[in-house]
Design a protein around this motif. Structure first.
Motif, PDB file in Angstrom:
ATOM      1  N   LEU A 163       0.843  -1.211   0.000  1.00  0.00           N
ATOM      2  CA  LEU A 163       0.000   0.000   0.000  1.00  0.00           C
ATOM      3  C   LEU A 163       0.871   1.251   0.000  1.00  0.00           C
ATOM      4  N   ASN A 164       2.043   1.169   0.680  1.00  0.00           N
ATOM      5  CA  ASN A 164       2.939   2.329   0.732  1.00  0.00           C
ATOM      6  C   ASN A 164       3.697   2.555  -0.568  1.00  0.00           C
ATOM      7  N   SER A 165       3.650   1.561  -1.477  1.00  0.00           N
ATOM      8  CA  SER A 165       4.501   1.639  -2.675  1.00  0.00           C
ATOM      9  C   SER A 165       4.042   2.703  -3.671  1.00  0.00           C
ATOM     10  N   GLY A 166       2.763   3.059  -3.613  1.00  0.00           N
ATOM     11  CA  GLY A 166       2.247   4.068  -4.547  1.00  0.00           C
ATOM     12  C   GLY A 166       2.040   3.531  -5.949  1.00  0.00           C
ATOM     13  N   ALA A 167       2.103   2.214  -6.155  1.00  0.00           N
ATOM     14  CA  ALA A 167       1.877   1.653  -7.497  1.00  0.00           C
ATOM     15  C   ALA A 167       0.441   1.952  -7.946  1.00  0.00           C
ATOM     16  N   VAL A 168       0.252   2.071  -9.271  1.00  0.00           N
ATOM     17  CA  VAL A 168      -1.077   2.415  -9.802  1.00  0.00           C
ATOM     18  C   VAL A 168      -2.093   1.331  -9.408  1.00  0.00           C
ATOM     19  N   ASP A 169      -3.234   1.757  -8.869  1.00  0.00           N
ATOM     20  CA  ASP A 169      -4.318   0.837  -8.488  1.00  0.00           C
ATOM     21  C   ASP A 169      -3.863  -0.260  -7.529  1.00  0.00           C
ATOM     22  N   ILE A 170      -2.920   0.064  -6.651  1.00  0.00           N
ATOM     23  CA  ILE A 170      -2.376  -0.987  -5.783  1.00  0.00           C
ATOM     24  C   ILE A 170      -3.452  -1.620  -4.884  1.00  0.00           C
TER      25      ILE A 170
ATOM     26  N   SER B 274       2.175  -0.352 -17.159  1.00  0.00           N
ATOM     27  CA  SER B 274       2.417  -0.178 -18.599  1.00  0.00           C
ATOM     28  C   SER B 274       1.175   0.374 -19.300  1.00  0.00           C
ATOM     29  N   GLY B 275       0.084   0.575 -18.562  1.00  0.00           N
ATOM     30  CA  GLY B 275      -1.111   1.184 -19.140  1.00  0.00           C
ATOM     31  C   GLY B 275      -2.258   0.220 -19.363  1.00  0.00           C
ATOM     32  N   MET B 276      -2.052  -1.066 -19.105  1.00  0.00           N
ATOM     33  CA  MET B 276      -3.162  -2.003 -19.299  1.00  0.00           C
ATOM     34  C   MET B 276      -4.295  -1.643 -18.340  1.00  0.00           C
ATOM     35  N   PRO B 277      -5.533  -1.485 -18.871  1.00  0.00           N
ATOM     36  CA  PRO B 277      -6.637  -1.117 -17.987  1.00  0.00           C
ATOM     37  C   PRO B 277      -6.872  -2.178 -16.910  1.00  0.00           C
ATOM     38  N   PHE B 278      -7.281  -1.721 -15.734  1.00  0.00           N
ATOM     39  CA  PHE B 278      -7.516  -2.640 -14.614  1.00  0.00           C
ATOM     40  C   PHE B 278      -8.490  -3.762 -15.009  1.00  0.00           C
ATOM     41  N   SER B 279      -9.517  -3.420 -15.801  1.00  0.00           N
ATOM     42  CA  SER B 279     -10.530  -4.429 -16.160  1.00  0.00           C
ATOM     43  C   SER B 279      -9.960  -5.574 -16.992  1.00  0.00           C
ATOM     44  N   TYR B 280      -8.924  -5.313 -17.777  1.00  0.00           N
ATOM     45  CA  TYR B 280      -8.318  -6.418 -18.531  1.00  0.00           C
ATOM     46  C   TYR B 280      -7.470  -7.307 -17.616  1.00  0.00           C
ATOM     47  N   ILE B 281      -6.986  -6.735 -16.515  1.00  0.00           N
ATOM     48  CA  ILE B 281      -6.224  -7.539 -15.554  1.00  0.00           C
ATOM     49  C   ILE B 281      -7.188  -8.385 -14.711  1.00  0.00           C
TER      50      ILE B 281
END
Ligand code: GLN
Length: 273
Positions: A8-15, A55-62
């Motif tokens: 949670l502290n990493s700041g990664a997108v949509d973590i 890399s930009g892949m939308p969350f819904s595809y993940i």
């Protein structure tokens, strides 16, 4: 070894949603179990998802799914990700007929099937057909139709149902201009579902031209379109359609038109005057 809190502290997108997905935990549980240590396998999965998302892949595809109206839908890079503005088409369609009318409806370019399946679920007495030219999209759509209430057909626009009349034709067709800069943000989604020639109207024109042969008397055509296309679409509709209504989406952008097939007899009378 890493804990939920470390991530949670990493700041990664949509973590947070990525953690929920990999660990099968709610966002509340992420907080209450923040000292949970990820297993090596969970860490491997999460790190790969974090990379894809960055890399930009939308969350819904993940995650492989997206909510639309009252249901959850499977999605893949073969289908567009459902947009909230498309829910407007559902609201409009649900208001069109009397409660018990057994509407015969066609969804053109169904993609993951959201429009057809949502309406078939809300209106069990409607007969719903859906067409897409992509067999990969239709595989996803069929897997979303868990109650098997929609008839899915493959082909180019009206081709698989030539001359069959419908009470209601709905489409969220591709409508983006081919050199629209907005496309740079959409490069994970199928281009054929997004772009439609120079002015974005190529497919909408085909649908508007052919719809009169595919509508029952006073049948309705309901289209989603780009925010700057409404006036041009209304103009295209005036030849064969009446009672043209325009709609804004929930961001106040022009987003949909509804039109009713002109009565051919009245039309002829007017032309003979
Ligand atoms: N509304 C989508 C977007 O602009 C496009 C959907 C479509 O072309 N039908 O991202």
């Amino acid at each position: 070894m890493k804990t939920i809190q470390n991530y949670l502290n990493s700041g990664a997108v949509d973590i947070a949603p990525l953690l929920c997905l990999v660990l099968n935990k709610s966002s509340g549980e992420l907080i209450t179990q923040n000292d949970y240590l990820l297993t090596p396998n969970e860490k491997l999965n999460l790190d790969s998802f974090i990379k894809q998302r960055a890399s930009g892949m939308p969350f819904s595809y993940i995650s492989g799914k997206k909510g639309f109206y009252h249901l959850d839908f499977k999605v893949s890079p073969d289908t567009l990700i459902p947009r909230p503005e498309t829910e407007l088409l559902i609201d409009i369609a649900l208001d069109l007929f009397e409660k018990n009318y057994a509407c015969k409806m066609l969804d053109l370019g169904t993609g993951s099937g959201i429009i057809a399946i949502t309406l078939a679920d809300k209106k069990p007495n409607w007969q719903v057909l859906a067409i897409d030219e992509s067999s990969a999209a239709l595989t996803i759509a069929k897997s979303n139709d868990i109650t098997h209430t929609v008839d899915f057909l493959q082909g180019n626009w009206f081709e698989p149902v030539a001359n069959q009349p419908f009470d209601l034709i709905i489409s969220n067709p591709p409508y983006i201009e081919e050199d629209d800069s907005h496309l740079d943000d959409l490069n994970f989604e199928p281009i054929r579902a997004l772009v439609s020639g120079k002015d974005g109207l190529d497919d909408i024109k085909i649908i508007i031209n052919q719809a009169p042969n595919q509508l029952s008397q006073k049948g309705f055509l309901l289209l989603e379109h780009g925010h700057n296309q409404q006036d041009r679409i209304v103009k295209l509709l005036t030849k064969n359609f009446t009672n043209i209504q325009t709609f804004k989406d929930y961001n106040s952008k022009n987003r949909a038109v509804l039109a009713q097939l002109k009565n051919p007899t009245t039309n002829n009378l007017n032309e003979n005057r």
